[in-house]
Design a protein around this motif. Structure first.
Motif, PDB file in Angstrom:
ATOM      1  N   GLU A 165       7.370  -6.481  -4.772  1.00 57.21           N
ATOM      2  CA  GLU A 165       7.371  -5.071  -5.140  1.00 57.21           C
ATOM      3  C   GLU A 165       6.464  -4.872  -6.349  1.00 57.21           C
ATOM      4  OE1 GLU A 165      10.581  -1.544  -6.021  1.00 57.21           O
ATOM      5  OE2 GLU A 165      11.246  -3.331  -4.945  1.00 57.21           O
ATOM      6  N   ALA A 166       5.662  -3.828  -6.299  1.00 57.62           N
ATOM      7  CA  ALA A 166       4.739  -3.519  -7.391  1.00 57.62           C
ATOM      8  C   ALA A 166       5.391  -2.493  -8.314  1.00 57.62           C
ATOM      9  CB  ALA A 166       3.434  -2.952  -6.832  1.00 57.62           C
ATOM     10  N   GLY A 167       4.977  -2.481  -9.540  1.00 55.53           N
ATOM     11  CA  GLY A 167       5.441  -1.457 -10.473  1.00 55.53           C
ATOM     12  C   GLY A 167       4.528  -0.239 -10.357  1.00 55.53           C
ATOM     13  N   ARG A 168       4.229   0.348 -11.474  1.00 55.33           N
ATOM     14  CA  ARG A 168       3.284   1.473 -11.500  1.00 55.33           C
ATOM     15  C   ARG A 168       1.904   0.986 -11.074  1.00 55.33           C
ATOM     16  NH1 ARG A 168       4.507   5.634 -15.754  1.00 55.33           N
ATOM     17  NH2 ARG A 168       6.673   5.264 -16.232  1.00 55.33           N
ATOM     18  N   LEU A 169       1.206   1.838 -10.326  1.00 51.59           N
ATOM     19  CA  LEU A 169      -0.157   1.500  -9.922  1.00 51.59           C
ATOM     20  C   LEU A 169      -1.104   2.547 -10.487  1.00 51.59           C
ATOM     21  CD1 LEU A 169       0.440   0.494  -6.210  1.00 51.59           C
ATOM     22  CD2 LEU A 169       0.032  -1.021  -8.140  1.00 51.59           C
ATOM     23  N   GLU A 170      -2.101   2.094 -11.219  1.00 52.57           N
ATOM     24  CA  GLU A 170      -3.030   3.013 -11.866  1.00 52.57           C
ATOM     25  C   GLU A 170      -4.037   3.587 -10.872  1.00 52.57           C
ATOM     26  OE1 GLU A 170      -6.157   3.324 -15.598  1.00 52.57           O
ATOM     27  OE2 GLU A 170      -5.641   1.348 -14.808  1.00 52.57           O
ATOM     28  N   ILE A 171      -4.291   4.883 -11.017  1.00 50.01           N
ATOM     29  CA  ILE A 171      -5.400   5.538 -10.332  1.00 50.01           C
ATOM     30  C   ILE A 171      -6.393   5.845 -11.456  1.00 50.01           C
ATOM     31  CG2 ILE A 171      -6.164   7.410  -8.835  1.00 50.01           C
ATOM     32  CD1 ILE A 171      -2.546   7.195  -9.066  1.00 50.01           C
ATOM     33  N   PRO A 172      -7.449   5.046 -11.584  1.00 54.80           N
ATOM     34  CA  PRO A 172      -8.347   5.198 -12.733  1.00 54.80           C
ATOM     35  C   PRO A 172      -9.101   6.529 -12.708  1.00 54.80           C
ATOM     36  CG  PRO A 172      -9.196   3.541 -11.196  1.00 54.80           C
ATOM     37  CD  PRO A 172      -7.865   3.971 -10.683  1.00 54.80           C
ATOM     38  N   ALA A 173      -9.469   6.992 -13.892  1.00 56.19           N
ATOM     39  CA  ALA A 173     -10.276   8.203 -14.008  1.00 56.19           C
ATOM     40  C   ALA A 173     -11.549   8.023 -13.193  1.00 56.19           C
ATOM     41  CB  ALA A 173     -10.618   8.455 -15.468  1.00 56.19           C
ATOM     42  N   GLY A 174     -11.854   8.999 -12.337  1.00 61.28           N
ATOM     43  CA  GLY A 174     -13.056   8.928 -11.514  1.00 61.28           C
ATOM     44  C   GLY A 174     -13.002   7.837 -10.455  1.00 61.28           C
ATOM     45  N   GLY A 175     -11.822   7.303 -10.193  1.00 62.87           N
ATOM     46  CA  GLY A 175     -11.711   6.182  -9.259  1.00 62.87           C
ATOM     47  C   GLY A 175     -10.712   6.452  -8.148  1.00 62.87           C
TER      48      GLY A 175
END
Length: 155
Positions: free
Chosen positions: A78-88
């Protein structure tokens, strides 16, 4: 249109740095599950803003639990928070990070759609209508947007 106006009326600093990121979801699908209790879901979250955000959870009316899993070698965790990068973008795909629909209340069939609500740290939740594809379906490109594109500015 009313949603756009409501979002435009939200507070924030003059330079827009407090504004929520502009997220949209593309290429969402669920392969028809082979078991009665588990299903996987795949999609791409695109961030067209200068501010990153995190995917923190997901829910669906067809599953008791929806979790985000990472595949590492032959193991899933199980993964924790997943980042959606700025402009990505954040890509959830077969063989990598993906949604797991657990404790299915019913087994979705090819041709149906499954609704899933994605929750983020900064952005309002986005509800995605995920088409159920054949169990062997593999997308030809993650860049296609098709009818599964949803933006938080429309909700």
């Amino acid at each position: 249109m009313a949603g756009c106006l409501a979002l435009a009326g939200c507070g924030g600093s003059a330079d827009g740095s407090d504004a929520a990121p502009d997220l949209s979801v593309r290429s969402a699908y669920m392969p028809q599950p082979v078991t009665d209790s588990l299903a996987a879901g795949y999609l791409t979250v695109v961030n067209e803003s200068d501010s990153s955000d995190d995917l923190v959870s997901a829910t669906s009316d067809i599953a008791g639990d929806v979790t985000v899993h990472e595949t590492s070698g032959q193991r899933m965790k199980e993964a924790g928070r997943l980042e959606i990068p700025a402009g990505g973008r954040l890509v959830l795909e077969s063989g990598g990070t993906h949604l797991m629909f657990e404790k299915l209340k019913r087994k979705p069939k090819e041709g149906e759609t499954v609704s899933v609500k994605l929750r983020f740290t900064k952005t309002d939740p986005i509800t995605v209508e995920m088409p159920v594809k054949s169990a062997t379906y593999r997308p030809t490109s993650t860049k296609s947007s098709g009818s599964s594109t949803h933006s938080n500015s429309h909700h």
